[in-house]
Motif scaffolding. Sequence first.
Motif, PDB file in Angstrom:
ATOM      1  N   LYS A   2       0.839  -1.202   0.000  1.00 57.56           N
ATOM      2  CA  LYS A   2       0.000   0.000   0.000  1.00 57.56           C
ATOM      3  C   LYS A   2       0.887   1.270   0.000  1.00 57.56           C
ATOM      4  CE  LYS A   2      -3.797   2.241   2.192  1.00 57.56           C
ATOM      5  NZ  LYS A   2      -3.791   3.002   3.417  1.00 57.56           N
ATOM      6  N   VAL A   3       1.959   1.146   0.795  1.00 57.69           N
ATOM      7  CA  VAL A   3       2.871   2.288   0.895  1.00 57.69           C
ATOM      8  C   VAL A   3       3.467   2.605  -0.466  1.00 57.69           C
ATOM      9  CG1 VAL A   3       5.034   3.079   1.896  1.00 57.69           C
ATOM     10  CG2 VAL A   3       3.369   1.871   3.321  1.00 57.69           C
ATOM     11  N   GLN A   6       1.028   4.201  -2.656  1.00 57.53           N
ATOM     12  CA  GLN A   6       0.848   5.585  -2.252  1.00 57.53           C
ATOM     13  C   GLN A   6       2.011   6.461  -2.763  1.00 57.53           C
ATOM     14  OE1 GLN A   6       0.571   6.057   1.959  1.00 57.53           O
ATOM     15  NE2 GLN A   6      -1.494   6.882   1.806  1.00 57.53           N
ATOM     16  N   TRP A  10       2.063   9.736  -5.256  1.00 55.85           N
ATOM     17  CA  TRP A  10       2.715  11.043  -5.036  1.00 55.85           C
ATOM     18  C   TRP A  10       3.668  11.379  -6.162  1.00 55.85           C
ATOM     19  CZ3 TRP A  10       3.870   8.590   0.194  1.00 55.85           C
ATOM     20  CH2 TRP A  10       2.714   8.636   1.007  1.00 55.85           C
ATOM     21  N   MET A  11       4.349  10.328  -6.621  1.00 59.05           N
ATOM     22  CA  MET A  11       5.253  10.550  -7.752  1.00 59.05           C
ATOM     23  C   MET A  11       4.474  11.123  -8.919  1.00 59.05           C
ATOM     24  SD  MET A  11       8.387   9.756  -7.156  1.00 59.05           S
ATOM     25  CE  MET A  11       9.232   9.242  -8.649  1.00 59.05           C
ATOM     26  N   ALA A  13       1.729  12.672  -8.744  1.00 56.97           N
ATOM     27  CA  ALA A  13       1.321  14.027  -8.381  1.00 56.97           C
ATOM     28  C   ALA A  13       2.465  15.001  -8.656  1.00 56.97           C
ATOM     29  CB  ALA A  13       0.931  14.067  -6.910  1.00 56.97           C
ATOM     30  N   MET A  14       3.680  14.564  -8.369  1.00 57.59           N
ATOM     31  CA  MET A  14       4.847  15.423  -8.603  1.00 57.59           C
ATOM     32  C   MET A  14       4.978  15.736 -10.087  1.00 57.59           C
ATOM     33  SD  MET A  14       7.257  16.590  -6.497  1.00 57.59           S
ATOM     34  CE  MET A  14       8.764  17.523  -6.662  1.00 57.59           C
ATOM     35  N   MET A  18       1.741  21.712 -11.162  1.00 64.51           N
ATOM     36  CA  MET A  18       0.821  22.350 -10.235  1.00 64.51           C
ATOM     37  C   MET A  18       0.076  23.491 -10.928  1.00 64.51           C
ATOM     38  SD  MET A  18       2.219  25.248  -7.758  1.00 64.51           S
ATOM     39  CE  MET A  18       0.582  25.763  -7.450  1.00 64.51           C
ATOM     40  N   ALA A  19       0.723  23.997 -11.979  1.00 61.79           N
ATOM     41  CA  ALA A  19       0.167  25.172 -12.629  1.00 61.79           C
ATOM     42  C   ALA A  19      -1.204  24.876 -13.214  1.00 61.79           C
ATOM     43  CB  ALA A  19       1.097  25.610 -13.749  1.00 61.79           C
ATOM     44  N   THR A  20      -2.179  25.633 -12.802  1.00 61.41           N
ATOM     45  CA  THR A  20      -3.499  25.548 -13.419  1.00 61.41           C
ATOM     46  C   THR A  20      -3.960  26.966 -13.612  1.00 61.41           C
ATOM     47  OG1 THR A  20      -4.341  25.388 -11.185  1.00 61.41           O
ATOM     48  CG2 THR A  20      -4.281  23.346 -12.448  1.00 61.41           C
ATOM     49  N   MET A  23      -1.731  30.367 -13.171  1.00 62.22           N
ATOM     50  CA  MET A  23      -0.334  30.005 -12.957  1.00 62.22           C
ATOM     51  C   MET A  23       0.264  29.342 -14.195  1.00 62.22           C
ATOM     52  SD  MET A  23       0.564  31.344 -10.246  1.00 62.22           S
ATOM     53  CE  MET A  23       2.203  30.707  -9.985  1.00 62.22           C
ATOM     54  N   MET A  27       3.462  30.641 -16.207  1.00 59.23           N
ATOM     55  CA  MET A  27       4.604  29.779 -16.506  1.00 59.23           C
ATOM     56  C   MET A  27       4.976  29.904 -17.988  1.00 59.23           C
ATOM     57  SD  MET A  27       4.781  25.678 -16.284  1.00 59.23           S
ATOM     58  CE  MET A  27       4.137  25.373 -17.929  1.00 59.23           C
ATOM     59  N   LEU A  77       6.051  21.599 -24.323  1.00 60.63           N
ATOM     60  CA  LEU A  77       6.146  21.568 -22.869  1.00 60.63           C
ATOM     61  C   LEU A  77       5.322  20.378 -22.394  1.00 60.63           C
ATOM     62  CD1 LEU A  77       5.486  25.303 -21.960  1.00 60.63           C
ATOM     63  CD2 LEU A  77       7.637  24.189 -22.518  1.00 60.63           C
ATOM     64  N   PRO A  78       5.857  19.591 -21.456  1.00 63.48           N
ATOM     65  CA  PRO A  78       5.068  18.467 -20.977  1.00 63.48           C
ATOM     66  C   PRO A  78       3.751  18.941 -20.371  1.00 63.48           C
ATOM     67  CG  PRO A  78       7.054  18.777 -19.642  1.00 63.48           C
ATOM     68  CD  PRO A  78       7.173  19.692 -20.806  1.00 63.48           C
TER      69      PRO A  78
END
Lengths: 552, 552
Positions: A2-3, A6, A10-11, A13-14, A18-20, A23, A27, A77-78
């Motif tokens: 599970k860890v 998880q 997060w990876m 998510a990274m 974040m830009a929406t 933002m 960028m 740009l990705p």
Amino acid sequence: MKVLAQANSWMLAMETPMATGIMEDMMVLVLQLGLIVIAAKLGGYLFQRVLRLPEVLGELAAGMLIGPYALGHLIMLPQHGALFAAPTATMPVSTELYGIATVASIVLLFRSGLETDLSTFMQYAGVGTLVGLGGLIFSFGLGAGCAVWFGVADSWMDPGALFLGAISTATSVGISARILTEKRKIASPEGVTILAGAVLDDVLGIIILAIVVGMTRVARVGGEMSWMAIGWVAVKAMGFWLICTALGLLLARRIGSALKQFRSTEIMVTLAFGLALLVAGLFEMAGLAMIIGAYIMGLTLSRTDLAHELQTQLNGIYRILVPVFFCVMGMLVDFEAMHSLLGFGLVYSLLAVAAKVLGCGIPAWCSRFNWRGALRVGFGMLPRGEVALIVAGIGLSTGAIGPQIFGASVLMTLITTIIAPPALIESFKGPKGVRREIPHTQHEAETIELDFPSPDISDFLCDRFLRSLRREEFFVHRLPTEKLTYQARKEDAAFTITVDGPKLIVNTTAEQRYVARMMLLEEVLSLSDLLEASRQLKSLNDMGNELVDGLF
Amino acid sequence: MKVLAQANSWMLAMETPMATGIMEDMMVLVLQLGLIVIAAKLGGYLFQRVLRLPEVLGELAAGMLIGPYALGHLIMLPQHGALFAAPTATMPVSTELYGIATVASIVLLFRSGLETDLSTFMQYAGVGTLVGLGGLIFSFGLGAGCAVWFGVADSWMDPGALFLGAISTATSVGISARILTEKRKIASPEGVTILAGAVLDDVLGIIILAIVVGMTRVARVGGEMSWMAIGWVAVKAMGFWLICTALGLLLARRIGSALKQFRSTEIMVTLAFGLALLVAGLFEMAGLAMIIGAYIMGLTLSRTDLAHELQTQLNGIYRILVPVFFCVMGMLVDFEAMHSLLGFGLVYSLLAVAAKVLGCGIPAWCSRFNWRGALRVGFGMLPRGEVALIVAGIGLSTGAIGPQIFGASVLMTLITTIIAPPALIESFKGPKGVRREIPHTQHEAETIELDFPSPDISDFLCDRFLRSLRREEFFVHRLPTEKLTYQARKEDAAFTITVDGPKLIVNTTAEQRYVARMMLLEEVLSLSDLLEASRQLKSLNDMGNELVDGLF
């Protein structure tokens, strides 16, 4: 497990940016701007130092290369897409980027206004007016006529024809001035005529723009187009221009002293720049173009003793923003659209060359130049630059001209600017260009020359003289000449200080000679005190020995 | 009659603004920017010179006054509406204006990075680390805790709480540094500790921002929030930060010499600024914030001999853009929203004050300061500024915090910045703040002192020495001290040159003393030649007499 899952989420998510919304826009803007700043500077460097072509061409070319119609469209740009999205609407770049380019165009025209040398123009107003007017009429006529002839515009009254005429009028004298300065011909009769012609040319070009913008607006609201309509718009635009300029020149001294109240160049410069932006916006609101307001504000302040200081202090923002402007203009060039009108573009460019050579050359030949001098004047007035591009940009963004005509305008700017430098250099070889020398205008001037035994002393005294001028609140500036020459101004007083080897030469007007002599006297007396003191110096050689001892 | 009617229709046409679409946006942008530039500068002037408060507060206040929530909403443009439209969406200003503010924040943090004095930090790393860390932990804890306590955020993991914690961490040391410099306390143990603490504080504050941004993103995609999650994001953010910083410092010399290849400060500065923009954009793309990239790029270049030159050359753009940034931040303050959380805002501000006084004071007291010194250090670390506002702006634009919390953050910035100067000045009255003097770190330094009979000669020699340093491609800068002090740097070589009345003092390292002595020797010898030459000068009095004769 599970860890791990998880951690994996997060990876992910990274990796999701974040830009929406805003933002993400920011960028993209920052990445675009970073690329533009670097590409424009490198392009300018390459063209100037390697290809020996004007810097501005390199900046334009860099924009064409990295813009949305070329490489910019391919840089991905990705999670976003292309750095410069494929253009769909009327404007191929984002409004944020276009906003920065617009601010840059205001900086550019504000500084043009500041640099305008009305006093040189006044001295050579006669020939200058003829040369400027001739170039203007030929350029406008051939430019608009070319549009009608090629069927690009329906009639002379068509906004497309009007814009093509207006785009080809304004000479960008900076390039010619730099070459003439390098070749030490800037003070020749041809050089001064070119400079005076270009002042009128700038002013008239901006009035033409006001007229064209007014007429385009009449056409948009469905107003009837006739010669009377043109005349009426012209009278109103010229009237507004004249009133604002007169107001500016009348208030110049008052604005200058209001700014000086703050006793800080930083605040003065910032406030002056803020005023230029405000006046530019108000002009746009009044139905004229922004750059007209910025130019008039600059012209206003060019008559005050702050002019040089403002120019110097604006350098920082000018050097970064102005290449961005040219680069963004290059980005607006749609190669496909330009290709479809390439023939027209070439003819338009050649006519723009012919228009200035004939339009400026004929009046020059009629006044006091021989055919050689007339040709030189014509070649000097050739290059089009920032004003042509700004006018074309206004045409494009208001929909008065399409991307094809915009492309043709950029081509014309490129061709005229490439042709001018070699033509000018070549034409200046050979004998004089005037039929008869006119007697030099008699100035009520005074030259004070002090001859010292060593250049070190003249240098030293010059330094101290400049310091005491600064203490007296003069604005002191080094002139961009080879010799050490400084100009000091305070209200009406103006000194030119030159160090020529062991000689210190101070030029001033007859009224100011007392001030100059008294201040110089003070410095000479303090130098003599200094020499007295140095005789008490036990021995400089001892000091030298001490320094040598310290080495071991 | 028909003619009159026609003329009338043209008149109407003249009154209809030509601006449509993009041109209307540009007009509004230019008018807004003009007003902002002027208002920010006047606000800063008023606060600094009249109210004796920091300039930045005046810029913020000007923004609050002219923004969309206040006067800006009332200024009406004909045929357009309010100059600053009533805010509806998440961002109360246009993206064009926010874009310019974003570029300004990059300029600001790039220069912060450039100004970072890593060597002072290294010398005082011990106390500095403790003070910086203490302030950080207390600020973050109290800020986030306050949010949870007031029910503004659900839990410590809530993005709102995280942002409130992050906003209160970064000290804006500029204000304290200016006051300490004025009061000649910058080199005191307290002063140096504050500077060293602020370096760590900046760096840690930016890492905290990276962590908070990462966690907010996790929260957005619905990831589970736990201490493990926080730890993981923290490790990744810190790792990325460390790798980029290490890479930057490793490549510093190479980037520096690549830039110097162009042999033109103009090109160097523009390229460095372009790089800062690009790196900022790439950091945003990688999921960190833009300002982190800009700061690291600045930090990288701060280690090269270009640092001072870049700082000076960026002044032009800094002076105009940075007040715009603070003013735009002030514009984002929604008074109504702030009013509803005023109590919270005040408590948050007081906790932010307490956090630095205790968080920085306790470690200081534990190391070598008495309570008096500890208080001074705490007060010096009080002011929050640009980083707090940028972080709050990022929170607002990504939706992590609402307008209420944004308002509370601005209030906190205002209060801490208002309190710090008087508290600092008051606390520095009285006896020493250290319990025991630590022995001065032994530097392998060399001081060369030349004593001349007159300040004119020392001045003259200093001038010539600086010139010859510049010829040897040293970067020479005047330091902002009262005495005439210059710093000259070229790669590893660094000289400090001070003129103290008739004395010329050159400080350098033991390795560089040969270079310094040789160069000084050359100048002393040429001075002695000069004096020899001046003896041949027939008579300065004759020259003086000539000048007097010219008066009549």
